[in-house]
Design a protein around this motif. Sequence first.
Motif, PDB file in Angstrom:
ATOM      1  N   ASP A 195       0.822  -1.204   0.000  1.00 12.89           N
ATOM      2  CA  ASP A 195       0.000   0.000   0.000  1.00 12.89           C
ATOM      3  C   ASP A 195       0.860   1.260   0.000  1.00 12.89           C
ATOM      4  O   ASP A 195       0.558   2.240  -0.678  1.00 12.89           O
ATOM      5  CB  ASP A 195      -0.918  -0.006   1.219  1.00 12.89           C
ATOM      6  N   HIS A 196       1.957   1.220   0.768  1.00 11.78           N
ATOM      7  CA  HIS A 196       2.801   2.411   0.908  1.00 11.78           C
ATOM      8  C   HIS A 196       3.834   2.552  -0.198  1.00 11.78           C
ATOM      9  O   HIS A 196       4.242   3.665  -0.530  1.00 11.78           O
ATOM     10  CB  HIS A 196       3.528   2.379   2.257  1.00 11.78           C
ATOM     11  N   ALA A 197       4.289   1.426  -0.755  1.00 11.47           N
ATOM     12  CA  ALA A 197       5.407   1.508  -1.691  1.00 11.47           C
ATOM     13  C   ALA A 197       5.182   0.753  -2.991  1.00 11.47           C
ATOM     14  O   ALA A 197       6.035   0.797  -3.875  1.00 11.47           O
ATOM     15  CB  ALA A 197       6.675   0.971  -1.013  1.00 11.47           C
ATOM     16  N   VAL A 205      10.238 -12.361  11.322  1.00 16.47           N
ATOM     17  CA  VAL A 205       9.895 -12.039   9.938  1.00 16.47           C
ATOM     18  C   VAL A 205       9.995 -10.531   9.761  1.00 16.47           C
ATOM     19  O   VAL A 205       9.348  -9.767  10.486  1.00 16.47           O
ATOM     20  CB  VAL A 205       8.476 -12.514   9.569  1.00 16.47           C
ATOM     21  N   ASP A 206      10.813 -10.102   8.808  1.00 13.32           N
ATOM     22  CA  ASP A 206      10.960  -8.692   8.471  1.00 13.32           C
ATOM     23  C   ASP A 206      10.381  -8.447   7.087  1.00 13.32           C
ATOM     24  O   ASP A 206      10.716  -9.158   6.130  1.00 13.32           O
ATOM     25  CB  ASP A 206      12.435  -8.268   8.486  1.00 13.32           C
ATOM     26  N   VAL A 207       9.515  -7.450   6.993  1.00 16.62           N
ATOM     27  CA  VAL A 207       8.940  -7.045   5.712  1.00 16.62           C
ATOM     28  C   VAL A 207       9.420  -5.628   5.428  1.00 16.62           C
ATOM     29  O   VAL A 207       9.042  -4.687   6.128  1.00 16.62           O
ATOM     30  CB  VAL A 207       7.400  -7.113   5.729  1.00 16.62           C
ATOM     31  N   ALA A 208      10.278  -5.476   4.424  1.00 16.22           N
ATOM     32  CA  ALA A 208      10.901  -4.185   4.110  1.00 16.22           C
ATOM     33  C   ALA A 208      10.302  -3.603   2.836  1.00 16.22           C
ATOM     34  O   ALA A 208      10.019  -4.334   1.880  1.00 16.22           O
ATOM     35  CB  ALA A 208      12.410  -4.354   3.949  1.00 16.22           C
ATOM     36  N   ASP A 209      10.104  -2.288   2.830  1.00 17.14           N
ATOM     37  CA  ASP A 209       9.596  -1.614   1.640  1.00 17.14           C
ATOM     38  C   ASP A 209      10.466  -0.407   1.318  1.00 17.14           C
ATOM     39  O   ASP A 209      11.403  -0.084   2.050  1.00 17.14           O
ATOM     40  CB  ASP A 209       8.128  -1.200   1.819  1.00 17.14           C
ATOM     41  N   CYS A 210      10.147   0.251   0.223  1.00 13.12           N
ATOM     42  CA  CYS A 210      10.898   1.436  -0.213  1.00 13.12           C
ATOM     43  C   CYS A 210      10.013   2.679  -0.194  1.00 13.12           C
ATOM     44  O   CYS A 210      10.141   3.564  -1.041  1.00 13.12           O
ATOM     45  CB  CYS A 210      11.469   1.222  -1.616  1.00 13.12           C
ATOM     46  N   SER A 260      10.323   0.219  11.870  1.00 14.41           N
ATOM     47  CA  SER A 260      11.469   1.125  11.986  1.00 14.41           C
ATOM     48  C   SER A 260      11.970   1.503  10.599  1.00 14.41           C
ATOM     49  O   SER A 260      11.732   0.775   9.620  1.00 14.41           O
ATOM     50  CB  SER A 260      12.594   0.464  12.787  1.00 14.41           C
ATOM     51  N   PRO A 261      12.683   2.635  10.484  1.00 17.92           N
ATOM     52  CA  PRO A 261      13.268   2.997   9.188  1.00 17.92           C
ATOM     53  C   PRO A 261      14.326   1.973   8.774  1.00 17.92           C
ATOM     54  O   PRO A 261      14.998   1.378   9.617  1.00 17.92           O
ATOM     55  CB  PRO A 261      13.902   4.362   9.465  1.00 17.92           C
ATOM     56  N   GLU A 298      15.752   4.415   1.526  1.00 22.02           N
ATOM     57  CA  GLU A 298      14.454   4.867   1.998  1.00 22.02           C
ATOM     58  C   GLU A 298      13.536   3.689   2.278  1.00 22.02           C
ATOM     59  O   GLU A 298      13.670   2.622   1.710  1.00 22.02           O
ATOM     60  CB  GLU A 298      13.807   5.782   0.953  1.00 22.02           C
ATOM     61  N   GLY A 299      12.578   3.929   3.182  1.00 22.96           N
ATOM     62  CA  GLY A 299      11.586   2.913   3.458  1.00 22.96           C
ATOM     63  C   GLY A 299      11.572   2.452   4.897  1.00 22.96           C
ATOM     64  O   GLY A 299      12.317   2.959   5.744  1.00 22.96           O
ATOM     65  N   SER A 300      10.713   1.474   5.177  1.00 23.96           N
ATOM     66  CA  SER A 300      10.511   0.965   6.533  1.00 23.96           C
ATOM     67  C   SER A 300      10.646  -0.550   6.565  1.00 23.96           C
ATOM     68  O   SER A 300      10.537  -1.224   5.538  1.00 23.96           O
ATOM     69  CB  SER A 300       9.123   1.348   7.053  1.00 23.96           C
TER      70      SER A 300
END
Length: 249
Positions: free
Chosen positions: A163-165, A183-188, A226-227, A232-234
Amino acid sequence: MKTEANIATISVPGDLDVLAAPALKRSLEGLIDGGCHRVVVNMANAGYVDSAGMGTIICELKHMRQEGGLISLVNVAPRVYRALALMRVMDFMPVSRAGVRRSVRELDPSVLPEWRRTFRVAAGQMAQVRGRVECLCEGLPLKADEVFDLTLAVGEALGNAVDHAGERGVLVTVAAYADRVVVDVADCGQGFSLGPDEELPEAAADAERGRGIKLMRMLTDSASISPKSTGEGSVTHLVKLFSNSVVAR
């Protein structure tokens, strides 16, 4: 009652007795028949549960199981918890006592995972990613209900990331340690931060979004955002603790 995708939360307004049980039954049946596969029943306001209330819970749990879903009780008062324990309700569904939450200690940075898998979320492949996470977690010392909940939490995190990236730039990492799976889900996207104990403002009753982090925290032992350390991203960080210290590969 609040819903998000195939997850719903219901708050019992008071004692769950013979007078109140029919209303809960109607709510649960409506959700199950409508295709919802995960219902969290908030028992914070229930100071008493009689046999009719317990019968409703067990009956609708069986109904939900037949559809491949799960019902759980949260914020259960001590006296209610004891009554449910005597009736062995906990043998059939997850029940969490009020004010009791498992403590998630920080991992020592020098501790390496038993194994780690990272994969990209391709266009239109969110369902396949959820399935891959579920498959990986089924090899760990987690109950089927715990795998179910973690997979739903990952789905929430994926939905937020996309939704965000957008799907481009979303990565999922699953890592197994001696006492937990992470589990880490990273976006940009633009970036966002929310600590493990930090609360978001309450979403409006008719708001379409804003409840994802609350659901992730219901479904896991810890959920934070977290950033990213670079770029860029979370990163949405989800932790599910094991009931023992043995990790299966």
